[in-house]
Design a protein around this motif. Structure first.
Motif, PDB file in Angstrom:
ATOM      1  N   ILE A 207     -11.135  80.396 -40.839  1.00 22.44           N
ATOM      2  CA  ILE A 207     -11.166  80.464 -39.385  1.00 22.44           C
ATOM      3  C   ILE A 207     -10.055  81.360 -38.835  1.00 22.44           C
ATOM      4  O   ILE A 207     -10.255  82.074 -37.835  1.00 22.44           O
ATOM      5  N   GLY A 208      -8.888  81.340 -39.464  1.00 26.35           N
ATOM      6  CA  GLY A 208      -7.805  82.206 -38.998  1.00 26.35           C
ATOM      7  C   GLY A 208      -8.170  83.669 -39.128  1.00 26.35           C
ATOM      8  O   GLY A 208      -7.929  84.472 -38.221  1.00 26.35           O
ATOM      9  N   GLY A 209      -8.784  84.035 -40.255  1.00 28.30           N
ATOM     10  CA  GLY A 209      -9.232  85.406 -40.451  1.00 28.30           C
ATOM     11  C   GLY A 209     -10.326  85.800 -39.480  1.00 28.30           C
ATOM     12  O   GLY A 209     -10.377  86.939 -39.012  1.00 28.30           O
ATOM     13  N   LEU A 210     -11.207  84.857 -39.162  1.00 29.94           N
ATOM     14  CA  LEU A 210     -12.285  85.139 -38.205  1.00 29.94           C
ATOM     15  C   LEU A 210     -11.729  85.485 -36.832  1.00 29.94           C
ATOM     16  O   LEU A 210     -12.167  86.454 -36.199  1.00 29.94           O
ATOM     17  N   VAL A 211     -10.780  84.708 -36.376  1.00 25.88           N
ATOM     18  CA  VAL A 211     -10.193  84.957 -35.059  1.00 25.88           C
ATOM     19  C   VAL A 211      -9.471  86.301 -35.047  1.00 25.88           C
ATOM     20  O   VAL A 211      -9.636  87.115 -34.125  1.00 25.88           O
ATOM     21  N   ALA A 212      -8.679  86.564 -36.076  1.00 33.54           N
ATOM     22  CA  ALA A 212      -7.930  87.819 -36.132  1.00 33.54           C
ATOM     23  C   ALA A 212      -8.876  89.014 -36.219  1.00 33.54           C
ATOM     24  O   ALA A 212      -8.676  90.031 -35.537  1.00 33.54           O
ATOM     25  N   ALA A 213      -9.928  88.907 -37.049  1.00 32.11           N
ATOM     26  CA  ALA A 213     -10.881  90.013 -37.193  1.00 32.11           C
ATOM     27  C   ALA A 213     -11.601  90.295 -35.885  1.00 32.11           C
ATOM     28  O   ALA A 213     -11.831  91.455 -35.514  1.00 32.11           O
ATOM     29  N   THR A 214     -11.946  89.241 -35.163  1.00 28.90           N
ATOM     30  CA  THR A 214     -12.639  89.414 -33.886  1.00 28.90           C
ATOM     31  C   THR A 214     -11.745  90.105 -32.860  1.00 28.90           C
ATOM     32  O   THR A 214     -12.188  91.004 -32.134  1.00 28.90           O
ATOM     33  N   LEU A 215     -10.484  89.706 -32.806  1.00 31.43           N
ATOM     34  CA  LEU A 215      -9.556  90.319 -31.852  1.00 31.43           C
ATOM     35  C   LEU A 215      -9.383  91.816 -32.118  1.00 31.43           C
ATOM     36  O   LEU A 215      -9.405  92.637 -31.196  1.00 31.43           O
ATOM     37  N   VAL A 216      -9.235  92.185 -33.382  1.00 34.18           N
ATOM     38  CA  VAL A 216      -9.039  93.600 -33.723  1.00 34.18           C
ATOM     39  C   VAL A 216     -10.305  94.401 -33.438  1.00 34.18           C
ATOM     40  O   VAL A 216     -10.256  95.494 -32.868  1.00 34.18           O
ATOM     41  N   SER A 217     -11.461  93.853 -33.812  1.00 35.90           N
ATOM     42  CA  SER A 217     -12.728  94.560 -33.580  1.00 35.90           C
ATOM     43  C   SER A 217     -12.967  94.772 -32.091  1.00 35.90           C
ATOM     44  O   SER A 217     -13.410  95.851 -31.671  1.00 35.90           O
ATOM     45  N   CYS A 218     -12.686  93.777 -31.296  1.00 35.73           N
ATOM     46  CA  CYS A 218     -12.894  93.898 -29.848  1.00 35.73           C
ATOM     47  C   CYS A 218     -11.929  94.890 -29.217  1.00 35.73           C
ATOM     48  O   CYS A 218     -12.256  95.533 -28.215  1.00 35.73           O
ATOM     49  N   ALA A 219     -10.752  95.045 -29.814  1.00 36.43           N
ATOM     50  CA  ALA A 219      -9.750  95.939 -29.241  1.00 36.43           C
ATOM     51  C   ALA A 219     -10.199  97.397 -29.254  1.00 36.43           C
ATOM     52  O   ALA A 219      -9.722  98.206 -28.459  1.00 36.43           O
ATOM     53  N   ALA A 220     -11.142  97.747 -30.147  1.00 36.10           N
ATOM     54  CA  ALA A 220     -11.609  99.137 -30.229  1.00 36.10           C
ATOM     55  C   ALA A 220     -12.803  99.405 -29.318  1.00 36.10           C
ATOM     56  O   ALA A 220     -13.194 100.563 -29.140  1.00 36.10           O
ATOM     57  N   LEU A 221     -13.397  98.384 -28.736  1.00 39.74           N
ATOM     58  CA  LEU A 221     -14.582  98.576 -27.896  1.00 39.74           C
ATOM     59  C   LEU A 221     -14.350  99.457 -26.665  1.00 39.74           C
ATOM     60  O   LEU A 221     -15.269 100.154 -26.226  1.00 39.74           O
ATOM     61  N   PRO A 222     -13.154  99.470 -26.067  1.00 40.85           N
ATOM     62  CA  PRO A 222     -12.952 100.339 -24.899  1.00 40.85           C
ATOM     63  C   PRO A 222     -13.190 101.826 -25.154  1.00 40.85           C
ATOM     64  O   PRO A 222     -13.262 102.599 -24.201  1.00 40.85           O
ATOM     65  N   LEU A 223     -13.340 102.243 -26.421  1.00 43.66           N
ATOM     66  CA  LEU A 223     -13.690 103.639 -26.698  1.00 43.66           C
ATOM     67  C   LEU A 223     -14.995 104.036 -25.995  1.00 43.66           C
ATOM     68  O   LEU A 223     -15.215 105.197 -25.694  1.00 43.66           O
ATOM     69  N   GLY A 224     -15.853 103.039 -25.743  1.00 41.35           N
ATOM     70  CA  GLY A 224     -17.148 103.346 -25.146  1.00 41.35           C
ATOM     71  C   GLY A 224     -17.209 103.202 -23.641  1.00 41.35           C
ATOM     72  O   GLY A 224     -18.289 103.264 -23.055  1.00 41.35           O
ATOM     73  N   LEU A 225     -16.066 103.037 -22.982  1.00 37.87           N
ATOM     74  CA  LEU A 225     -16.090 102.757 -21.539  1.00 37.87           C
ATOM     75  C   LEU A 225     -16.420 103.968 -20.664  1.00 37.87           C
ATOM     76  O   LEU A 225     -17.076 103.835 -19.640  1.00 37.87           O
ATOM     77  N   ASN A 226     -15.984 105.138 -21.048  1.00 38.95           N
ATOM     78  CA  ASN A 226     -16.134 106.288 -20.150  1.00 38.95           C
ATOM     79  C   ASN A 226     -17.478 106.983 -20.238  1.00 38.95           C
ATOM     80  O   ASN A 226     -17.943 107.575 -19.288  1.00 38.95           O
ATOM     81  N   SER A 227     -18.099 106.968 -21.393  1.00 37.41           N
ATOM     82  CA  SER A 227     -19.413 107.586 -21.544  1.00 37.41           C
ATOM     83  C   SER A 227     -20.052 107.064 -22.820  1.00 37.41           C
ATOM     84  O   SER A 227     -19.428 106.348 -23.590  1.00 37.41           O
ATOM     85  N   SER A 228     -21.316 107.420 -23.028  1.00 35.30           N
ATOM     86  CA  SER A 228     -22.007 106.967 -24.228  1.00 35.30           C
ATOM     87  C   SER A 228     -21.237 107.413 -25.462  1.00 35.30           C
ATOM     88  O   SER A 228     -20.860 108.571 -25.579  1.00 35.30           O
ATOM     89  N   ALA A 229     -20.994 106.491 -26.366  1.00 30.03           N
ATOM     90  CA  ALA A 229     -20.077 106.787 -27.476  1.00 30.03           C
ATOM     91  C   ALA A 229     -20.709 106.565 -28.839  1.00 30.03           C
ATOM     92  O   ALA A 229     -20.006 106.297 -29.807  1.00 30.03           O
ATOM     93  N   MET A 230     -22.027 106.701 -28.946  1.00 29.02           N
ATOM     94  CA  MET A 230     -22.678 106.380 -30.206  1.00 29.02           C
ATOM     95  C   MET A 230     -22.167 107.249 -31.350  1.00 29.02           C
ATOM     96  O   MET A 230     -21.725 106.747 -32.380  1.00 29.02           O
ATOM     97  N   GLY A 231     -22.214 108.568 -31.202  1.00 31.74           N
ATOM     98  CA  GLY A 231     -21.752 109.453 -32.266  1.00 31.74           C
ATOM     99  C   GLY A 231     -20.291 109.239 -32.593  1.00 31.74           C
ATOM    100  O   GLY A 231     -19.880 109.228 -33.754  1.00 31.74           O
TER     101      GLY A 231
END
Length: 496
Positions: free
Chosen positions: A350-374
């Motif tokens: 469970i500790g690894g799950l929480v930490a992994a989720t926090l790190v993965s979510c931290a990179a999501l703002p890369l897609g805020l300004n425009s479509s970021a699929m590529g």
């Protein structure tokens, strides 16, 4: 091998059995299959590949599959000898010095977590497709965040609950990949096979050449064949892991690779107007090929099947990330190790799950300004291929110096060294190819950090890892741990 023997083998390597060892080889294959995922692999890269290089982009797929098969050769020998969760970290520390081994494990761990970012972001548009809505970049990020949290909840209930959801995803894969792909190719084909040699002017329209466009597609296409190391992540929950994990990796990679290539060819030959994809009028060629041939009833069921497949992929990959963090944290060589190494009453990390989720979510703002699929595909791929390169390089150096002779159930004998060398060349090439900044992989007018996203991501993770290594010296704790477990390497006395 009995569960008791597996536990004894694990104890000989310096660890006690804390996770639930209940996976058969089929269960382990399902984890790898779900993460490699033909649906996620193909549907993520098809629109990018077709838009850059035209129908001829499909030839990048067998190139990437062959290259990744070389990596699996190396991984198979390592996993057979040291069947441990947190493969790259655990293997590197037995092949080289503690500092480099720790950094390799750090890079691998963040690679998995950033790959989860990519999967969650790529899954988000399908939710809006299901309801016929047009999302904004902010909407895509929020839905991706929801995906991430839901998968964390499922993972928290342990390996058996996770296996049930993954099995559902594989059933969806069978429908969306095999049945639909064969139907498109054998019943609804609208073009001759000569179409697969055409670019339809796609590179020229982007101001590129055929060769440069193909290299860009190879950079993106590698995404379709990563994730087989999820089989390694659940090694400590798999029965007779030393034999079954290498087999599971091969089954996962080759079965997914075959299905991805089949469906890529089928979609192109059944698509009513491939030129529309290149012109930017069709942003979802896979759905277009399915709906135009199967009829108006198909869109909703098809989208549901794809969503299930994406969800299963993210669940399995997130579970692998959590187990990798658990492997680092139990040696007290990761930030907040005491919290990260926690296992709950369902025997889930469970500790690894929480930490992994926090790190993965931290990179999501890369897609805020425009479509970021590529951008996110190359971002996730770069973070994954760097650890592939580091591990294969370390393994090759250990072989050449006589410090490692594979002694597990899987060994390629004299072929092992040339196969390992080819794996180093392939992964090194892909690291450079993926990190190379290309405007054709980013939306028109995208901010600079999307164009340079892959290189920035690798640089940020490497820099952060280097600073932590210098400040906290986890390599010293690794040395102390190893000296306290004289049996660390009892399976390979040649490695010193």
């Amino acid at each position: 091998m009995s569960e008791h023997s597996d536990a004894a083998r694990l104890e000989a390597l310096g660890y006690r059995q804390e996770l639930r060892r209940s996976l058969s080889i089929l269960g382990n294959i399902s984890m790898g299959f779900a993460v490699v995922s033909p649906v996620v692999g193909l549907y993520a890269v098809a629109v990018v590949g077709l838009g850059i290089a035209g129908p001829a982009w499909v030839w990048a797929l067998p190139v990437c599959l062959l290259g990744q098969a070389l990596v699996v050769c190396v991984y198979s020998e390592l996993a057979s000898q040291w069947p441990l969760a947190g493969g790259a970290y655990q293997w590197s520390r037995r092949l080289t010095g503690p500092a480099f081994a720790w950094l390799s494990g750090w890079m691998w761990q963040f690679a998995v977590m950033f790959a989860n970012t990519t999967v969650a972001y790529l899954a988000a548009p399908w939710v809006f497709t299901l309801f016929g809505a047009t999302p904004s970049p902010r909407d895509l990020v929020l839905v991706a965040l929801g995906f991430m949290l839901f998968c964390t909840l499922v993972n928290a209930y342990g390996i058996n609950f996770l296996r049930w959801f993954v099995s559902l995803g594989i059933a969806a894969e069978a429908v969306a990949s095999i049945l639909v792909g064969l139907s498109l190719l054998l019943v609804f084909r609208q073009h001759g096979f000569s179409l697969l040699t055409e670019t339809l002017g796609a590179p020229a329209a982007l101001g590129s050449t055929d060769a440069r466009a193909f290299l860009a597609v190879v950079a993106v296409g590698g995404w379709a064949f990563i994730g087989f190391d999820a089989c390694v992540s659940t090694a400590e929950e798999t029965k007779d892991a030393a034999r079954q994990v290498p087999r599971a990796m091969w089954w996962a990679l080759l079965s997914v690779g075959t299905v991805v290539i089949l469906n890529a060819v089928a979609v192109e030959l059944a698509h009513p107007d491939p030129a529309a994809v290149i012109a930017g009028r069709d942003l979802d060629p896979v759905t277009t090929a399915v709906v135009s041939n199967f009829g108006g009833w198909a869109p909703k069921p098809f989208v549901v099947v794809v969503l299930v497949s994406f969800t299963a992929c993210l669940m399995a990959s997130q579970g692998g990330a959590a187990r990798g963090l658990y492997s680092l944290a139990r040696d007290e060589v990761f930030p907040f190790s005491r919290q990260v190494r926690r296992v709950n009453r369902h025997k889930a990390p469970i500790g690894g799950l929480v930490a992994a989720t926090l790190v993965s979510c931290a990179a999501l703002p890369l897609g805020l300004n425009s479509s970021a699929m590529g951008t996110l595909i190359t971002f996730g791929s770069a973070a994954t291929f760097v650890p592939f390169f580091l591990l294969t390089a370390v393994a090759l150096i250990a072989r050449l110096r006589g410090r490692w002779t594979p002694s597990g159930a899987v060994s390629y004998g004299r072929l092992g060294t040339p196969l390992n060398a080819l794996a180093v060349l392939w992964t090194g090439f892909e690291v450079v190819n993926i990190c190379w900044p290309r405007t054709i992989l980013a939306p028109v007018g995208a901010p600079w950090y999307q164009v340079w996203g892959a290189l920035l991501g690798v640089g940020l993770v490497t820099g952060a890892g280097g600073l932590y290594l210098l400040a906290r010296r986890p390599d010293r704790r690794m040395r102390d741990h190893d000296s306290g477990h004289g049996q660390l390497d009892e399976l390979a006395p040649a490695v010193r």
